[in-house]
Scaffold this active site. Structure first.
Site, PDB file in Angstrom:
ATOM      1  N   ARG A 161       0.826  -1.218   0.000  1.00 29.20           N
ATOM      2  CA  ARG A 161       0.000   0.000   0.000  1.00 29.20           C
ATOM      3  C   ARG A 161       0.856   1.262   0.000  1.00 29.20           C
ATOM      4  O   ARG A 161       0.413   2.329  -0.440  1.00 29.20           O
ATOM      5  CB  ARG A 161      -0.976   0.030   1.187  1.00 29.20           C
ATOM      6  CG  ARG A 161      -1.800   1.320   1.171  1.00 29.20           C
ATOM      7  CD  ARG A 161      -2.952   1.329   2.152  1.00 29.20           C
ATOM      8  NE  ARG A 161      -2.584   0.912   3.470  1.00 29.20           N
ATOM      9  CZ  ARG A 161      -1.892   1.654   4.347  1.00 29.20           C
ATOM     10  NH1 ARG A 161      -1.487   2.871   4.032  1.00 29.20           N
ATOM     11  NH2 ARG A 161      -1.592   1.175   5.535  1.00 29.20           N
ATOM     12  N   TYR A 171     -11.191  16.089 -18.516  1.00 31.26           N
ATOM     13  CA  TYR A 171     -11.724  14.721 -18.464  1.00 31.26           C
ATOM     14  C   TYR A 171     -12.858  14.673 -17.415  1.00 31.26           C
ATOM     15  O   TYR A 171     -12.735  15.264 -16.333  1.00 31.26           O
ATOM     16  CB  TYR A 171     -10.585  13.759 -18.085  1.00 31.26           C
ATOM     17  CG  TYR A 171     -11.073  12.423 -17.634  1.00 31.26           C
ATOM     18  CD1 TYR A 171     -11.729  11.580 -18.520  1.00 31.26           C
ATOM     19  CD2 TYR A 171     -10.914  12.010 -16.313  1.00 31.26           C
ATOM     20  CE1 TYR A 171     -12.211  10.351 -18.100  1.00 31.26           C
ATOM     21  CE2 TYR A 171     -11.385  10.782 -15.886  1.00 31.26           C
ATOM     22  CZ  TYR A 171     -12.039   9.970 -16.787  1.00 31.26           C
ATOM     23  OH  TYR A 171     -12.521   8.756 -16.368  1.00 31.26           O
ATOM     24  N   ASP A 211      -2.202  17.166 -16.871  1.00 30.25           N
ATOM     25  CA  ASP A 211      -2.517  15.768 -17.184  1.00 30.25           C
ATOM     26  C   ASP A 211      -1.963  15.515 -18.585  1.00 30.25           C
ATOM     27  O   ASP A 211      -2.490  16.026 -19.579  1.00 30.25           O
ATOM     28  CB  ASP A 211      -4.037  15.570 -17.117  1.00 30.25           C
ATOM     29  CG  ASP A 211      -4.466  14.145 -17.441  1.00 30.25           C
ATOM     30  OD1 ASP A 211      -3.736  13.450 -18.170  1.00 30.25           O
ATOM     31  OD2 ASP A 211      -5.549  13.740 -16.987  1.00 30.25           O
ATOM     32  N   LYS A 250      -3.768   4.292 -20.147  1.00 34.07           N
ATOM     33  CA  LYS A 250      -3.861   4.583 -21.583  1.00 34.07           C
ATOM     34  C   LYS A 250      -2.522   4.267 -22.267  1.00 34.07           C
ATOM     35  O   LYS A 250      -2.082   3.149 -22.245  1.00 34.07           O
ATOM     36  CB  LYS A 250      -4.285   6.039 -21.784  1.00 34.07           C
ATOM     37  CG  LYS A 250      -5.368   6.523 -20.829  1.00 34.07           C
ATOM     38  CD  LYS A 250      -6.668   5.771 -20.955  1.00 34.07           C
ATOM     39  CE  LYS A 250      -7.724   6.418 -20.077  1.00 34.07           C
ATOM     40  NZ  LYS A 250      -8.794   5.585 -19.642  1.00 34.07           N
TER      41      LYS A 250
HETATM   42  N1  PLP Z   1      -7.097  11.648 -17.472  1.00 33.28           N
HETATM   43  C1  PLP Z   1      -7.544  11.454 -18.714  1.00 33.28           C
HETATM   44  C2  PLP Z   1      -7.157  12.433 -19.791  1.00 33.28           C
HETATM   45  C3  PLP Z   1      -8.339  10.350 -19.032  1.00 33.28           C
HETATM   46  O1  PLP Z   1      -8.788  10.171 -20.291  1.00 33.28           O
HETATM   47  C4  PLP Z   1      -8.689   9.450 -17.980  1.00 33.28           C
HETATM   48  C5  PLP Z   1      -9.559   8.266 -18.227  1.00 33.28           C
HETATM   49  O2  PLP Z   1     -10.167   8.129 -19.262  1.00 33.28           O
HETATM   50  C6  PLP Z   1      -8.227   9.707 -16.689  1.00 33.28           C
HETATM   51  C7  PLP Z   1      -7.420  10.796 -16.469  1.00 33.28           C
HETATM   52  C8  PLP Z   1      -8.575   8.786 -15.541  1.00 33.28           C
HETATM   53  O3  PLP Z   1      -7.783   7.659 -15.595  1.00 33.28           O
HETATM   54  P1  PLP Z   1      -8.129   6.217 -14.951  1.00 33.28           P
HETATM   55  O4  PLP Z   1      -9.323   5.690 -15.677  1.00 33.28           O
HETATM   56  O5  PLP Z   1      -6.888   5.439 -15.139  1.00 33.28           O
HETATM   57  O6  PLP Z   1      -8.452   6.465 -13.506  1.00 33.28           O
END
Ligand code: PLP
Length: 379
Positions: A46, A100, A172, A197
């Site tokens: 953890r 997102y 991000d 991704k």
């Molecule tokens: N940031 C972006 C640009 C995303 O497209 C996503 C998920 O689609 C996330 C963050 C969240 O990621 P996770 O699904 O791995 O929690």
């Protein structure tokens, strides 16, 4: 070392455990006490500090060019821990309108319950930002490219604006990946990823990453340790394996997406294609200036709208109708029904996400096969 070499070799254990060329999975939740005096240093899954985590942290830091990196149990675990490590009740965050959906929800539904507010700005118009800063503003949060319209905001100005005002800039970088854009070279303080991704790239795990200066990443680790968003060793192993091919995959996807975007843009049944590699895309100039490639994600609208999009999905043979992006399989979805289903219709309208909008994440199939498949399905 250049990026391709770092992806394969950076951070790997020396000497290699039992001389294994590929890093083994250390499937042990706890480790023999080795004298740690701080709770966060006691070895335990953890606390994200087993050998499988340590290798990934070093590889990811080398890749993003940051002092430190940290993996998390999902992109949202990385994002929520990052934000929570920076704010307390009464604080305020600036963010780009068009984030997102999960991040948008966190900022508009969860953080306000803890007394943290957020103002969404047009991150393409720097002249509007100063008026939104308050004495309690702590961070400025943006995405490298927005999902699904792939718009590119004034990234350099965001980092500079934050630096001048003592805010922590967070980006991000999921859609661009460090192959196409390295935020630290543009002055960003903290980088987050959904490693689900492109970084992993095989549609088989969820994972997150935070990278940046050591002090900031240590603050995120403490928060993550308490919230419990650890990545398990098997997922660490898969992420490490996926990372080794990142450069090869992303460059192929850049090229394939560009060819398919050009094909779709010329097709009479397609009304509009959103891909920053196309000259007519509003973000083309910014993307060309900053990015090594335009990525594998695009969106488009058919002339006959949502019903035609659903018919297209049924006729396509290669793309799989599923949410998520950045993997080996080409995935197609209508964001209204998946990634953006949680947003109020007026928010979606403001962000330009129409009911008929189709998002397409290019995988690693033959570009020509994809073009032929779209050609047959569209006709
Ligand atoms: N940031 C972006 C640009 C995303 O497209 C996503 C998920 O689609 C996330 C963050 C969240 O990621 P996770 O699904 O791995 O929690």
């Amino acid at each position: 070392m250049r990026v391709e070499t770092k992806l394969v070799h950076a951070g790997e254990l020396q000497p290699r455990p039992e001389r294994a060329v590929s890093m083994p999975i250390y499937q042990s939740s706890t480790y023999e006490y080795a004298g740690a005096s701080d709770y966060h240093d006691v070895q335990y899954i953890r606390l994200n500090n087993t050998p499988n985590h340590a290798v990934l942290h070093a590889k990811l830091a080398a890749l993003e060019g940051t002092e430190q990196a940290l993996v998390a149990g999902s992109g949202m675990a990385a994002i929520s821990s990052t934000l929570l490590s920076l704010v307390a009740a009464g604080d305020h965050v600036l963010a780009h309108d068009g984030l997102y959906g999960g991040t948008f929800d966190l900022l508009t539904k969860d953080l306000p319950r803890l007394g943290v507010t957020c103002t969404f700005v047009d991150a393409g118009r720097p002249e509007t930002w100063a008026a939104q800063v308050t004495p309690r503003t702590r961070a400025f949060y943006v995405e490298t490219m927005t999902n699904p319209l792939v718009q590119v905001v004034a990234l350099d100005q965001v980092a500079q604006f934050a630096r001048e005002r003592g805010l922590v800039s967070i980006i991000d970088n999921t859609l661009a990946t460090p192959i196409n854009y390295r935020p630290v070279e543009h002055g960003f303080d903290l980088i987050v990823h959904s490693a689900t991704k492109y970084l992993n790239g095989h549609n088989d795990i969820v994972a997150g990453v935070v990278a940046g200066r050591a002090g900031l990443v240590a603050g995120v680790k403490h928060k993550l340790d308490h919230l419990g968003g650890a990545l398990d060793p098997h997922a660490c192993f898969l992420l490490q394996r996926g990372l080794k091919t990142l450069a090869v995959r992303v460059r192929y996807q850049n090229q394939s997406a560009l060819e398919l975007a050009n094909y779709l843009a010329r097709h009479p049944r397609v009304a509009q294609v959103n891909y920053a590699g196309l000259e007519r895309h509003p973000s083309h100039a910014r993307a060309k200036q900053w990015f090594a490639g335009m990525g594998g994600l695009m969106s488009f609208e058919l002339a006959d709208g949502a019903a035609a999009a659903e018919r297209l999905f049924q006729r396509l043979e290669i793309p799989i109708c599923a949410p998520s992006l950045g993997g080996t399989e080409t995935l197609i979805t209508r964001p209204v029904t998946t990634s953006h289903a949680g947003l109020a219709p007026e928010v979606r309208r403001r962000q330009g996400i129409t009911d008929g909008l189709v998002r397409l994440s290019i995988g690693l199939e033959s570009t020509q096969d994809l073009i032929e498949d779209f050609g047959a399905a569209l006709s």
